[in-house]
Design a protein around this motif. Structure first.
Motif, PDB file in Angstrom:
ATOM      1  N   ASP A   3      39.349  26.974  34.748  1.00  0.00           N
ATOM      2  CA  ASP A   3      40.160  27.354  33.590  1.00  0.00           C
ATOM      3  C   ASP A   3      39.331  27.493  32.306  1.00  0.00           C
ATOM      4  OD1 ASP A   3      41.878  26.564  35.658  1.00  0.00           O
ATOM      5  OD2 ASP A   3      43.405  25.853  34.273  1.00  0.00           O
ATOM      6  N   GLY A   4      38.414  26.565  32.071  1.00  0.00           N
ATOM      7  CA  GLY A   4      37.588  26.615  30.857  1.00  0.00           C
ATOM      8  C   GLY A   4      36.717  27.864  30.819  1.00  0.00           C
ATOM      9  N   PHE A  39      48.897  34.422  37.332  1.00  0.00           N
ATOM     10  CA  PHE A  39      48.154  35.493  36.681  1.00  0.00           C
ATOM     11  C   PHE A  39      47.638  35.067  35.322  1.00  0.00           C
ATOM     12  CE2 PHE A  39      49.701  38.493  39.795  1.00  0.00           C
ATOM     13  CZ  PHE A  39      48.630  39.379  39.863  1.00  0.00           C
ATOM     14  N   TRP A  40      46.431  35.530  35.031  1.00  0.00           N
ATOM     15  CA  TRP A  40      45.772  35.378  33.737  1.00  0.00           C
ATOM     16  C   TRP A  40      45.470  36.796  33.243  1.00  0.00           C
ATOM     17  CZ3 TRP A  40      43.127  30.614  31.946  1.00  0.00           C
ATOM     18  CH2 TRP A  40      43.412  29.503  32.744  1.00  0.00           C
ATOM     19  N   MET A  41      45.443  36.989  31.923  1.00  0.00           N
ATOM     20  CA  MET A  41      45.178  38.328  31.399  1.00  0.00           C
ATOM     21  C   MET A  41      44.501  38.259  30.036  1.00  0.00           C
ATOM     22  SD  MET A  41      47.699  41.634  31.474  1.00  0.00           S
ATOM     23  CE  MET A  41      48.931  41.033  30.356  1.00  0.00           C
ATOM     24  N   LYS A  42      43.824  39.357  29.695  1.00  0.00           N
ATOM     25  CA  LYS A  42      43.268  39.531  28.349  1.00  0.00           C
ATOM     26  C   LYS A  42      43.278  41.006  27.999  1.00  0.00           C
ATOM     27  CE  LYS A  42      38.360  40.246  28.320  1.00  0.00           C
ATOM     28  NZ  LYS A  42      37.048  39.661  28.061  1.00  0.00           N
ATOM     29  N   LYS A  43      43.180  41.301  26.712  1.00  0.00           N
ATOM     30  CA  LYS A  43      43.037  42.693  26.262  1.00  0.00           C
ATOM     31  C   LYS A  43      41.584  43.103  26.413  1.00  0.00           C
ATOM     32  CE  LYS A  43      46.834  42.842  23.001  1.00  0.00           C
ATOM     33  NZ  LYS A  43      47.246  43.053  21.601  1.00  0.00           N
ATOM     34  N   LEU A  44      41.371  44.337  26.820  1.00  0.00           N
ATOM     35  CA  LEU A  44      40.003  44.855  26.943  1.00  0.00           C
ATOM     36  C   LEU A  44      39.565  45.515  25.645  1.00  0.00           C
ATOM     37  CD1 LEU A  44      39.983  46.382  30.532  1.00  0.00           C
ATOM     38  CD2 LEU A  44      38.844  44.309  29.727  1.00  0.00           C
ATOM     39  N   TYR A  51      40.602  35.025  28.612  1.00  0.00           N
ATOM     40  CA  TYR A  51      41.795  35.089  29.453  1.00  0.00           C
ATOM     41  C   TYR A  51      42.718  33.915  29.146  1.00  0.00           C
ATOM     42  CZ  TYR A  51      39.550  38.681  32.263  1.00  0.00           C
ATOM     43  OH  TYR A  51      38.948  39.841  32.680  1.00  0.00           O
ATOM     44  N   ALA A  52      44.010  34.162  29.338  1.00  0.00           N
ATOM     45  CA  ALA A  52      45.014  33.109  29.203  1.00  0.00           C
ATOM     46  C   ALA A  52      46.051  33.297  30.302  1.00  0.00           C
ATOM     47  CB  ALA A  52      45.681  33.172  27.830  1.00  0.00           C
ATOM     48  N   PRO A  53      46.614  32.192  30.792  1.00  0.00           N
ATOM     49  CA  PRO A  53      47.653  32.335  31.814  1.00  0.00           C
ATOM     50  C   PRO A  53      48.893  33.003  31.228  1.00  0.00           C
ATOM     51  CG  PRO A  53      47.333  30.015  31.222  1.00  0.00           C
ATOM     52  CD  PRO A  53      46.323  30.807  30.469  1.00  0.00           C
ATOM     53  N   LEU A  54      49.550  33.830  32.038  1.00  0.00           N
ATOM     54  CA  LEU A  54      50.786  34.500  31.630  1.00  0.00           C
ATOM     55  C   LEU A  54      51.964  33.644  32.102  1.00  0.00           C
ATOM     56  CD1 LEU A  54      49.900  38.165  32.651  1.00  0.00           C
ATOM     57  CD2 LEU A  54      49.865  37.170  30.348  1.00  0.00           C
ATOM     58  N   PRO A  55      52.683  33.040  31.174  1.00  0.00           N
ATOM     59  CA  PRO A  55      53.785  32.167  31.578  1.00  0.00           C
ATOM     60  C   PRO A  55      54.788  32.902  32.471  1.00  0.00           C
ATOM     61  CG  PRO A  55      53.354  31.954  29.224  1.00  0.00           C
ATOM     62  CD  PRO A  55      52.534  33.126  29.718  1.00  0.00           C
ATOM     63  N   GLY A  56      55.072  32.289  33.608  1.00  0.00           N
ATOM     64  CA  GLY A  56      56.066  32.835  34.523  1.00  0.00           C
ATOM     65  C   GLY A  56      55.606  33.999  35.378  1.00  0.00           C
TER      66      GLY A  56
END
Length: 193
Positions: free
Chosen positions: A153-154, A188-193, A161-166
């Protein structure tokens, strides 16, 4: 000397058996506990022969010691569309950073960053606005969890990246010691590119 290279198109097809064997080996460990076979892997990995897909491979001499896969999210829509049904991001704007596998003796050398850099570059080249991946969810008290296990996670958070709640998908595979496949939740985790 370790070398890395992003592979697309026919170059992906040429390494699918190496990648399949590597996935079977690495994913036997925690947290996946995957009891895989070569035929299943060959079928699964055909998704990465699609236009837009990439395999970022790491080699020590002629031996593949690690790899990371990625593809346009819509290539995996059947598996993940339901998880993203309530999200504002359209699937065709997401690049899916699928699996990263690396033999244990090569960890801690920066290859995780190389794997993400290569996949994120592919996503940007395709005009994607987001990069996402998923991680298997296992209970903290699972009997197979190693006492010294450190979640990634770190590392993922440092990359933005951050986890997407739900936003949780389910995928089936056979764990070591199971006679049949069982469903596993994946966050799922996501970030903006």
């Amino acid at each position: 000397m370790i070398r890395t290279e992003p592979l697309t198109g026919a170059a992906v097809t040429a390494v699918l058996d190496d990648l399949a064997r590597l996935r079977i080996s690495v994913f036997r460990d925690w947290p996946y506990l995957y009891d895989g076979d070569l035929e299943y892997e060959r079928n699964y990995l055909r998704a990465y022969e699609s236009p837009g897909a990439v395999v970022v491979a790491a080699w020590d001499g002629g031996r593949m010691i690690g790899a990371a896969t990625g593809a346009p999210m819509e290539d995996h829509a059947d598996d993940f569309a339901a998880a993203f049904a309530g999200r504002p991001e359209p699937l065709d704007q997401i690049f899916y950073c699928a699996e990263s596998v690396l033999l244990p003796e090569y960890r801690g050398r920066g290859l995780g960053h190389v794997f993400f850099d290569g996949r994120e570059a592919q996503g940007r080249a395709l005009g994607r606005r987001f990069s996402a991946f998923c991680s298997v969810i296992r209970p903290a008290d699972h009997p197979a969890r190693p006492a010294d296990y450190l979640p990634l996670d770190g590392f993922w958070r440092k990359r933005g990246y951050a986890p997407l709640p739900g936003v949780v998908a389910e995928f089936e595979w056979r764990d070591i010691g199971e006679s049949t496949q069982s469903r596993k939740p994946l966050q799922f985790w996501m970030k903006k590119l």
